[in-house]
Scaffold this motif. Structure first.
Motif, short mmCIF file in Angstrom:
data_model
loop_
_atom_site.label_atom_id
_atom_site.label_comp_id
_atom_site.label_asym_id
_atom_site.label_seq_id
_atom_site.Cartn_x
_atom_site.Cartn_y
_atom_site.Cartn_z
N PHE A 18 10.73 -13.93 4.66
CA PHE A 18 10.07 -14.01 3.35
C PHE A 18 10.49 -12.80 2.53
N GLU A 19 10.20 -12.82 1.26
CA GLU A 19 10.56 -11.73 0.37
C GLU A 19 9.66 -10.53 0.67
N LEU A 20 10.19 -9.55 1.38
CA LEU A 20 9.40 -8.45 1.92
C LEU A 20 8.75 -7.60 0.84
N VAL A 21 9.51 -7.19 -0.16
CA VAL A 21 8.98 -6.28 -1.18
C VAL A 21 7.85 -6.96 -1.95
N THR A 22 8.07 -8.22 -2.36
CA THR A 22 7.03 -8.96 -3.08
C THR A 22 5.76 -9.09 -2.23
N ALA A 23 5.93 -9.41 -0.95
CA ALA A 23 4.79 -9.56 -0.07
C ALA A 23 4.03 -8.25 0.10
N LYS A 24 4.76 -7.14 0.19
CA LYS A 24 4.09 -5.85 0.32
C LYS A 24 3.31 -5.49 -0.94
N VAL A 25 3.87 -5.79 -2.10
CA VAL A 25 3.17 -5.51 -3.36
C VAL A 25 1.92 -6.39 -3.47
N ASN A 26 2.03 -7.66 -3.12
CA ASN A 26 0.86 -8.55 -3.14
C ASN A 26 -0.21 -8.06 -2.18
N ASN A 27 0.18 -7.60 -1.00
CA ASN A 27 -0.77 -7.03 -0.05
C ASN A 27 -1.45 -5.80 -0.64
N ALA A 28 -0.67 -4.98 -1.35
CA ALA A 28 -1.24 -3.78 -1.96
C ALA A 28 -2.28 -4.13 -3.02
N LYS A 29 -1.98 -5.14 -3.83
CA LYS A 29 -2.94 -5.57 -4.86
C LYS A 29 -4.22 -6.07 -4.21
#
Length: 322
Positions: free
Chosen positions: A111-122
């Motif tokens: 999966f798109e790692l950076v996008t997923a990490k940002v969504n997790n952060a939000k």
């Protein structure tokens, strides 16, 4: 013969990845946060040293009956004041190393790692806020959000909130009712809800509460007092036979929040309970930066704001529910 740790099956067969993003196993419903966001409880301000709620708190007591040409009382009566709440800051970072990005690229990326990490952060930011919304605001050296434990207190006749002493000024006290049982479990809960709802209303015809938010056990206690219905439906509000989001008490939605304190129910509205934030400082994501001494990108995320109240008599809490 070689004896590697992974084994022949793992070496010869690829994993079958299901879905294009991680499945949430962490975050809660955040019912209080959603209540404020869905009504008028989220308020964007242009700035200011502090958050100030302007209050009208007293009658002009010069008005009375009088006789012809009798001298009127010309005493100047103070009827306005203000409550002040400090800004608070909640922040965090997302760190992605070059090695992580190199591994999670091309067809090997699940999966798109950076996008997923940002969504997790939000979502992590929202989860942090929702938990702090229930607390007193005294944790972490007083840097946390000022939450319901202070603003809609179980001991409303004591303490200073927004600079106003609740022990001295009765107008600044929220409503509090005990939900403790007399004989059987939850036998006083509906009565406590009725009293709290009416106390938090402006008479019978104006400014009613919008929501009761309980912990799960107390919510289920309320549900156990309802008349049993195998199934009933409503085109306007949904399937009341199966969905929690359509349960109501009078005109008030009844729900629960996993972060709510135990044996407690809050009677709230978004007119008198606010979350305030300066313009541009709600979930602000800064451009990524690369540290001089690390092969990584760091993205900062920030919320500046705080909760405030402007009429605690329209807010209530039911305590000791059992």
């Amino acid at each position: 013969m070689a004896d590697p740790a992974l084994g022949q099956l793992i070496a010869s067969v690829l994993e079958k990845v299901v879905g294009d993003k991680p499945t949430d196993n962490v975050f809660t419903s955040q019912a209080l946060l959603n209540l404020l966001k869905s009504g008028s409880g989220f308020r964007s301000l242009s700035g200011g040293r502090v958050i100030e709620e302007t209050l009208e708190y007293a009658e002009n007591t010069t008005f009375r009956s009088y006789s012809d040409l009798e001298t009127l009382d010309t005493t100047r009566i103070d009827v306005f004041d203000a409550a002040r709440f400090e800004w608070k800051e909640i922040g965090g970072t997302v760190v992605v190393s070059e090695l992580e990005k190199a591994r999670a690229q091309g067809q090997e990326a699940k999966f798109e790692l950076v996008t997923a990490k940002v969504n997790n952060a939000k979502n992590s930011m929202l989860a942090t806020l929702n938990r702090q919304f229930y607390a007193a605001g005294t944790a972490n050296g007083g840097k946390d959000i000022t939450g319901l434990a202070t603003l809609v207190s179980s001991t409303p006749t004591s303490g200073t909130v927004g600079g106003i002493d609740r022990g001295t000024f009765a107008f600044w006290r929220n409503r509090q009712t005990s939900g403790a049982k007399t004989t059987t479990a939850f036998d006083n809960l509906r009565g406590a809800m009725r009293t709290t709802y009416n106390n938090c209303s402006k008479g019978a015809s104006a400014e009613h509460p919008e929501s009761f938010i309980f912990d799960q056990t107390s919510f289920q206690g309320f549900e156990s007092t309802l008349t049993t219905n195998e199934r009933f439906t409503s085109k306007d509000s949904g399937d009341g036979g199966f969905k929690n989001e359509v349960l109501k008490f009078k005109a008030c939605k009844v729900t629960f929040d996993e972060d709510a304190p135990s044996a407690t129910g809050f009677c709230l509205n978004s007119r008198n309970l606010k979350f305030n934030y300066p313009q541009g400082r709600w979930m602000k994501v800064y451009p990524s930066v690369t540290p001089a001494n690390q092969t990584a990108e760091i993205t900062k995320m920030l919320v500046i704001g705080n909760m405030s109240i402007n009429n605690p008599r329209r807010l209530g809490v039911i305590t000791a529910i059992d």
